[in-house]
Design an enzyme around this catalytic site. Structure first.
Site, PDB file in Angstrom:
ATOM      1  N   HIS A 456       2.390  -1.188  -2.503  1.00 27.03           N
ATOM      2  CA  HIS A 456       3.606  -1.963  -2.193  1.00 27.03           C
ATOM      3  C   HIS A 456       4.004  -1.800  -0.722  1.00 27.03           C
ATOM      4  O   HIS A 456       5.157  -1.533  -0.399  1.00 27.03           O
ATOM      5  CB  HIS A 456       4.762  -1.564  -3.110  1.00 27.03           C
ATOM      6  CG  HIS A 456       4.513  -1.845  -4.561  1.00 27.03           C
ATOM      7  ND1 HIS A 456       4.605  -3.103  -5.115  1.00 27.03           N
ATOM      8  CD2 HIS A 456       4.159  -1.027  -5.575  1.00 27.03           C
ATOM      9  CE1 HIS A 456       4.332  -3.049  -6.398  1.00 27.03           C
ATOM     10  NE2 HIS A 456       4.043  -1.797  -6.703  1.00 27.03           N
ATOM     11  N   HIS A 457       3.035  -1.996   0.169  1.00 27.46           N
ATOM     12  CA  HIS A 457       3.247  -1.821   1.600  1.00 27.46           C
ATOM     13  C   HIS A 457       3.044  -3.138   2.363  1.00 27.46           C
ATOM     14  O   HIS A 457       2.510  -3.133   3.477  1.00 27.46           O
ATOM     15  CB  HIS A 457       2.277  -0.763   2.152  1.00 27.46           C
ATOM     16  CG  HIS A 457       2.515   0.621   1.651  1.00 27.46           C
ATOM     17  ND1 HIS A 457       1.617   1.660   1.841  1.00 27.46           N
ATOM     18  CD2 HIS A 457       3.561   1.154   0.965  1.00 27.46           C
ATOM     19  CE1 HIS A 457       2.096   2.767   1.280  1.00 27.46           C
ATOM     20  NE2 HIS A 457       3.270   2.479   0.742  1.00 27.46           N
ATOM     21  N   THR A 458       3.463  -4.232   1.820  1.00 33.85           N
ATOM     22  CA  THR A 458       3.142  -5.533   2.402  1.00 33.85           C
ATOM     23  C   THR A 458       3.746  -5.717   3.797  1.00 33.85           C
ATOM     24  O   THR A 458       4.918  -5.432   4.027  1.00 33.85           O
ATOM     25  CB  THR A 458       3.638  -6.668   1.488  1.00 33.85           C
ATOM     26  OG1 THR A 458       3.202  -6.408   0.152  1.00 33.85           O
ATOM     27  CG2 THR A 458       3.103  -8.004   1.940  1.00 33.85           C
TER      28      THR A 458
END
Length: 515
Positions: A456-458
Site C-alpha cells: 500500500h505504497h502507491t
C-alpha cells in the site's frame, strides 16, 4: 446546486498525511483563509477518535469491515485480484496504517531531484524533515528535530521475538541500524513510528487538532469533492457533496485548490475535472480542459508476501506497537545500496491484524516481506465519469525475471533468519514454504504468486516533471496544485508515510513564500 457563501483563499482536498500538514502550515498565516474538505469523519478532539484507530497494536486498514477506509478493486497480477484500501478519516491513511514513519533514503532524493531540482535533494529537504518531527529518542541534532507536530519513537526491541530477530540478523552478518531515519548503512533496527505510549498519533492529531481554533481555518468532514471547477485555464473552486444532505451539491469558490486526496483519488479527480489523457477523457465524454498524458496513467508500489512462523511457547502480548524490528538490505544486484528489500516483524498474528485483536492463542506470527524497488510497473485508467466508480488498477507485480528474483531473495532471507540458532530459541519453525518449495525457483514463484499482497505504497500517479512542477503546480492550469505522494516520480525505498508529510510541509512552505 447552490454556491456556498464562503470564499477561502485555499481549498485543501483531503486531510491525510500531506493535506493535514499543508493546511495547518498554511493557516499559520492569519491573513490566509483555508478550507479543508475531508470525505471521512473529522473528530474535533482526541477522545472522539474510535479506540481501534488509536491502538497502535492494531492496523485498522487490515480489517475487511473497517468503516475508516475507501476500498479500490485491483489486480496485483493478471491472475491475482485484490482490494487495496486508503484512509477515509481525519489523518487519512496515517489513521489506518501501521504507524511506520521511516524517511525515504538519500538515494531516493537523488533520484527525485533529477525531476524536482535542488529543492528535492536530501540536503534541501532535511530542514523540513527535522521541523516536522519531535523525535523522542534523539531530540534535536543534525538529523532530527524536537519541536515538530509528528511525535516519533522507535519500537521497543525487548519482546522475545524481537530479541530473536535482532540476534538472528547479527548471526547472518547483517549490520545494526539503530536509527533508520539517519542514513545509516541498511540493516536491522527498531522501526521509527508515529506512536507514543501505544497511541497512533496520525497527522490529523499532530497537525490539525491543535489548529482548529484558528479563525482562518475550517475543516469539514463528510465532504466529498466531485470535481474541480476550471475556468479559462484556472482552478476557481470545487463541487462538493456533503454527507447527509440527500445528494445535495454545492459550488465552493476559492483562490487556489490543492489536491491532497492521495495517489489514487487525486489523479481520478483531475480526470473528472478534465485534466488527463485526451483519449481516455474523450472515451468517457469528459470535456478536456488540459490534455495531460502523464496524469493518472502509471504508478509505483511495493509487492509483499507474508511468511509465518510458529512460536515454541506462548509469547507475551506486544506493548505499545504491533511492530518489532525491521531488516533492510540491498538485493544482490547492487542497484540500490540504500536497501530495496524489507523484512518487517509483526508481533501480532495475521489473524489478529485482520480480526482487530492483539492476541490469538496458538496462531503463528508473521514477517511482512517486501521488495521496495522504485519501479513504475503499475497502470491506472479511469473507467467512468461517475466519481463513485473507482479507476482500473493493474499493479503488474513480478512481471520481469528481476522482479521475481528479488522477491525470492527476500523470502529466502526471511527463511534463513528463522533457521538460525538465535530464532530457534522462540520458534518451532516456519509454517511455509516447505524446504522443497523454498529451494526451487519455479516452485517458490508459484508459492509467492498465490500469496502475493501489496505494501500500500502507491506513488507517481501525477509525477513531478511531466505532470507537475517541483512545488505541485499542475502544468497548464493556474491555481491548482497536487501535494501528496502522487507527485513523487517513483516510490521510495521505504514506506511513504513520512514522505507524505514532508510533501505537505515542502509545498506549504513554497506557497507561503510565494505570498
Amino acid at each position: 446546486m447552490n454556491q456556498a457563501q464562503m470564499t477561502p483563499d485555499v481549498i485543501v482536498i483531503g486531510a491525510g498525511g500531506s493535506g493535514a500538514a499543508l493546511a495547518a502550515r498554511l493557516s499559520e498565516d492569519p491573513d490566509r483563509t483555508v478550507l479543508v474538505l475531508e470525505s471521512g469523519p473529522v473528530p474535533r478532539q482526541l477522545s472522539a477518535f474510535p479506540a481501534e484507530l488509536l491502538d497502535a497494536r492494531l492496523v485498522p486498514g487490515a480489517r475487511p469491515g473497517s468503516p475508516a477506509v475507501r476500498r479500490y478493486p485491483a489486480h496485483l497480477t493478471p491472475r491475482r485480484p485484490y482490494t487495496v484500501v486508503r484512509g477515509r478519516f481525519l489523518g487519512g491513511s496515517t489513521t489506518v496504517n501501521g504507524g511506520y514513519f521511516v524517511r525515504a533514503r538519500r538515494e531516493d532524493f537523488d533520484r527525485w531531484s533529477a525531476a524536482g531540482g535542488a529543492a528535492w535533494s536530501y540536503d534541501g529537504v532535511l530542514p523540513f524533515l527535522r521541523s516536522l518531527e519531535t523525535d523522542l529518542d534523539h531530540g534535536t541534532d543534525a538529523s532530527h528535530g524536537a519541536a515538530g507536530p509528528m511525535r516519533v519513537r522507535r519500537t521497543d526491541l525487548r519482546h522475545p521475538a524481537a530479541v530473536a530477530f535482532r540476534d538472528a540478523a547479527r548471526h547472518l552478518g547483517f549490520p545494526p541500524e539503530p536509527d533508520k531515519n539517519a542514513e545509516q548503512e541498511p540493516g536491522f533496527g527498531p522501526v521509527p513510528c508515529n506512536v507514543v505510549d501505544g497511541l497512533r498519533l496520525n497527522t490529523g492529531i499532530g497537525y490539525l487538532l491543535p489548529a482548529l481554533d484558528r479563525p482562518n481555518l475550517t475543516v469539514r468532514g463528510g465532504s466529498t469533492v466531485r470535481r474541480i471547477v476550471i475556468e479559462h485555464g484556472r482552478a476557481t473552486g470545487v463541487v462538493v457533496q456533503r454527507a447527509g444532505h440527500d445528494g445535495h451539491r454545492e459550488l465552493v469558490k476559492c483562490g487556489e485548490v490543492v489536491l491532497c486526496a492521495g495517489a489514487l483519488r487525486s489523479p481520478q479527480l483531475l480526470h473528472l475535472s478534465g485534466v488527463g489523457p485526451r483519449g481516455d477523457l474523450d472515451r468517457l465524454g469528459i470535456p478536456v480542459v488540459r490534455d495531460a498524458p502523464a496524469v493518472g496513467v502509471r504508478f509505483g508500489d511495493h509487492p509483499q508476501v507474508v511468511l509465518e512462523w510458529r512460536p515454541r511457547a506462548p509469547l507475551p502480548e506486544p506493548v505499545g506497537s504491533w511492530l518489532g524490528g525491521a531488516l533492510h538490505l540491498p538485493s544482490s544486484d547492487g542497484r540500490h545500496p540504500g536497501g530495496d528489500l524489507e523484512i518487517l516483524q509483526s508481533l501480532v498474528p495475521l489473524s489478529g491484524l485482520v480480526g482487530g485483536t492483539v492476541t490469538v492463542p496458538g496462531a503463528p506470527l508473521p514477517f511482512l516481506v517486501s521488495v521496495q524497488s522504485p519501479c513504475l510497473g503499475g497502470r491506472m485508467r479511469i473507467r467512468s465519469a461517475d466519481p463513485d466508480v473507482p479507476p482500473s488498477l493493474d499493479y503488474n507485480y513480478l512481471r520481469t525475471p528481476e522482479d521475481r528474483r528479488r522477491m525470492r531473495e527476500a523470502v529466502r532471507t526471511a527463511a534463513a533468519l528463522l533457521a538460525t540458532p538465535a530464532f530457534d530459541r522462540v520458534s518451532a519453525g516456519r509454517v511455509e514454504p516447505i524446504p522443497g518449495t523454498l529451494d526451487e525457483d519455479r516452485s517458490l514463484d508459484t508459492w509467492i504468486d498465490a500469496r502475493l499482497g501489496t505494501s500500500h505504497h502507491t506513488c507517481a500517479t501525477v509525477p513531478m516533471g511531466t505532470a507537475v512542477d517541483p512545488y505541485g503546480r499542475v502544468h497548464g492550469i493556474r491555481g491548482l496544485r497536487v501535494a501528496d505522494t502522487s507527485i513523487l516520480p517513483s516510490a521510495p525505498l521505504r514506506g511513504p508515510a513520512a514522505t507524505a508529510v514532508l510533501i505537505g510541509e515542502l509545498i506549504a512552505d513554497a506557497m507561503r513564500s510565494a505570498g
